[in-house]
Design a protein around this motif. Sequence first.
Motif, PDB file in Angstrom:
ATOM      1  N   ILE A  39       0.769  -1.215  -0.105  1.00 48.24           N
ATOM      2  CA  ILE A  39      -0.153   0.289   0.064  1.00 48.24           C
ATOM      3  C   ILE A  39       0.980   1.292   0.033  1.00 48.24           C
ATOM      4  CG2 ILE A  39      -1.518   1.315   1.270  1.00 48.24           C
ATOM      5  CD1 ILE A  39      -2.830  -1.403   2.386  1.00 48.24           C
ATOM      6  N   VAL A  40       0.388   2.236  -0.988  1.00 43.96           N
ATOM      7  CA  VAL A  40       1.387   3.705  -0.978  1.00 43.96           C
ATOM      8  C   VAL A  40       0.375   4.553  -0.997  1.00 43.96           C
ATOM      9  CG1 VAL A  40       3.203   2.586  -2.190  1.00 43.96           C
ATOM     10  CG2 VAL A  40       1.439   3.328  -3.528  1.00 43.96           C
ATOM     11  N   PHE A  41       0.630   5.881  -0.283  1.00 45.93           N
ATOM     12  CA  PHE A  41       0.016   6.992  -0.219  1.00 45.93           C
ATOM     13  C   PHE A  41       0.581   7.916  -1.110  1.00 45.93           C
ATOM     14  CE2 PHE A  41      -0.983  10.841   2.535  1.00 45.93           C
ATOM     15  CZ  PHE A  41      -2.257  10.715   2.586  1.00 45.93           C
ATOM     16  N   ARG A  42      -0.536   8.782  -1.760  1.00 46.60           N
ATOM     17  CA  ARG A  42      -0.210   9.794  -2.975  1.00 46.60           C
ATOM     18  C   ARG A  42       1.011  10.499  -2.639  1.00 46.60           C
ATOM     19  NH1 ARG A  42      -3.400  10.840  -7.359  1.00 46.60           N
ATOM     20  NH2 ARG A  42      -2.376  12.008  -8.887  1.00 46.60           N
ATOM     21  N   LYS A  43       0.507  11.231  -1.310  1.00 46.10           N
ATOM     22  CA  LYS A  43       1.372  12.406  -0.762  1.00 46.10           C
ATOM     23  C   LYS A  43       2.969  12.036  -0.460  1.00 46.10           C
ATOM     24  CE  LYS A  43      -1.298  16.260  -0.449  1.00 46.10           C
ATOM     25  NZ  LYS A  43      -1.089  17.629  -0.824  1.00 46.10           N
ATOM     26  N   GLN A  97      10.619  -9.762  -1.039  1.00 48.72           N
ATOM     27  CA  GLN A  97      11.352  -9.720   0.094  1.00 48.72           C
ATOM     28  C   GLN A  97      12.263  -8.419   0.274  1.00 48.72           C
ATOM     29  OE1 GLN A  97      14.154 -13.006  -0.330  1.00 48.72           O
ATOM     30  NE2 GLN A  97      12.476 -14.644  -0.569  1.00 48.72           N
ATOM     31  N   LYS A  98      12.107  -7.485  -0.623  1.00 44.79           N
ATOM     32  CA  LYS A  98      12.845  -6.374  -0.577  1.00 44.79           C
ATOM     33  C   LYS A  98      11.876  -5.118   0.134  1.00 44.79           C
ATOM     34  CE  LYS A  98      16.803  -7.431  -2.128  1.00 44.79           C
ATOM     35  NZ  LYS A  98      18.082  -7.540  -1.164  1.00 44.79           N
ATOM     36  N   SER A  99      10.683  -5.567   0.002  1.00 45.68           N
ATOM     37  CA  SER A  99       9.587  -4.691   0.461  1.00 45.68           C
ATOM     38  C   SER A  99       9.943  -4.206   1.906  1.00 45.68           C
ATOM     39  CB  SER A  99       8.207  -5.213   0.324  1.00 45.68           C
ATOM     40  OG  SER A  99       7.733  -5.563  -1.085  1.00 45.68           O
ATOM     41  N   ALA A 100       9.429  -2.737   2.226  1.00 45.23           N
ATOM     42  CA  ALA A 100       9.622  -2.536   3.565  1.00 45.23           C
ATOM     43  C   ALA A 100       8.001  -2.663   4.265  1.00 45.23           C
ATOM     44  CB  ALA A 100       9.818  -1.034   3.774  1.00 45.23           C
ATOM     45  N   TYR A 101       7.808  -3.809   4.991  1.00 48.72           N
ATOM     46  CA  TYR A 101       6.504  -3.994   5.636  1.00 48.72           C
ATOM     47  C   TYR A 101       6.249  -3.292   6.519  1.00 48.72           C
ATOM     48  CZ  TYR A 101       2.648  -6.515   7.540  1.00 48.72           C
ATOM     49  OH  TYR A 101       1.532  -7.079   7.901  1.00 48.72           O
ATOM     50  N   CYS A 102       5.091  -2.729   6.760  1.00 48.54           N
ATOM     51  CA  CYS A 102       4.532  -2.062   8.023  1.00 48.54           C
ATOM     52  C   CYS A 102       2.920  -2.395   8.095  1.00 48.54           C
ATOM     53  CB  CYS A 102       4.613  -0.704   8.166  1.00 48.54           C
ATOM     54  SG  CYS A 102       4.164   0.450   6.606  1.00 48.54           S
ATOM     55  N   ASP A 119      -4.816   3.904  11.237  1.00 44.56           N
ATOM     56  CA  ASP A 119      -3.847   4.617  10.971  1.00 44.56           C
ATOM     57  C   ASP A 119      -3.953   5.411   9.656  1.00 44.56           C
ATOM     58  OD1 ASP A 119      -2.769   3.561  13.137  1.00 44.56           O
ATOM     59  OD2 ASP A 119      -1.808   1.776  12.292  1.00 44.56           O
ATOM     60  N   MET A 120      -4.737   4.870   8.693  1.00 47.55           N
ATOM     61  CA  MET A 120      -4.894   5.460   7.349  1.00 47.55           C
ATOM     62  C   MET A 120      -5.588   6.901   7.415  1.00 47.55           C
ATOM     63  SD  MET A 120      -5.291   1.917   5.181  1.00 47.55           S
ATOM     64  CE  MET A 120      -5.238   2.436   3.529  1.00 47.55           C
ATOM     65  N   ASP A 121      -6.824   6.709   8.411  1.00 49.43           N
ATOM     66  CA  ASP A 121      -7.408   7.805   8.615  1.00 49.43           C
ATOM     67  C   ASP A 121      -6.771   9.069   9.191  1.00 49.43           C
ATOM     68  OD1 ASP A 121      -9.561   6.717   7.647  1.00 49.43           O
ATOM     69  OD2 ASP A 121     -10.505   6.230   9.954  1.00 49.43           O
ATOM     70  N   LEU A 122      -5.681   8.674  10.129  1.00 53.36           N
ATOM     71  CA  LEU A 122      -4.918   9.802  10.875  1.00 53.36           C
ATOM     72  C   LEU A 122      -3.925  10.393   9.710  1.00 53.36           C
ATOM     73  CD1 LEU A 122      -4.246   7.914  14.135  1.00 53.36           C
ATOM     74  CD2 LEU A 122      -5.806  10.147  13.590  1.00 53.36           C
TER      75      LEU A 122
END
Length: 206
Positions: free
Chosen positions: A114-118, A171-176, A182-185
């Motif tokens: 998942i990525v965020f536009r900003k 495997q190189k992805s940064a998972y969180c 959290d997405m709302d905030l």
Amino acid sequence: MRPRKATTGRRTAASPRRDRPLDSLGLEPVPSSSSASRRSSRVSASLLLDDHPGFPAEEAASDFPSELQDGGRWPSPTEPRTFTHSVKQQCWEKAEKVKGRDPDRWRRDPLGNIVFRKLVGCPGCLCHDYDHILPYSKGGKSTLENCQVLQATVNRSKGNKTEVSKSDLIQKSAYCRVSGRDMDLIELSAYGNVRRASDSGGCNIQ
């Protein structure tokens, strides 16, 4: 005949020219070669970066030097290295949507991240780059067909390599772990409101 005045034996020195600034000792400052070379290197670096607006962020820092090492090509007006704003907009729109979230703000990259536009060009797990599927240094063009939204961490590990499997990139992805709250905030911080997808059925937090 008038007698000559006696001289003291000291000759008056010609006054120094004042067209150049002098230091506190009355001497002309001499620029050191090292500082001059540093200035020239900064100028040349800034000229190069000016050709890549908004892209520090993205791939310029990751594989620009390798273009020359691997026999790549220099950017040109007919074959620019960066994607235009219009191509980036369309590239975002073709990325996978996140269920229940505003597609203008959230997407998934081809690996499911998942990525965020900003968030673009930064190292966080929600940050993305506009990646050349076939690297520019290997002949890839800055077109919509060759563009994908990719988590920034993955893009930097990919660099300009072509023989990288999807499993290796995962495997190189940064998972969180990011919850809906959290997405709302994050949206509240970036946009001042929260917007849901039209088919989410959820409430809008204003």
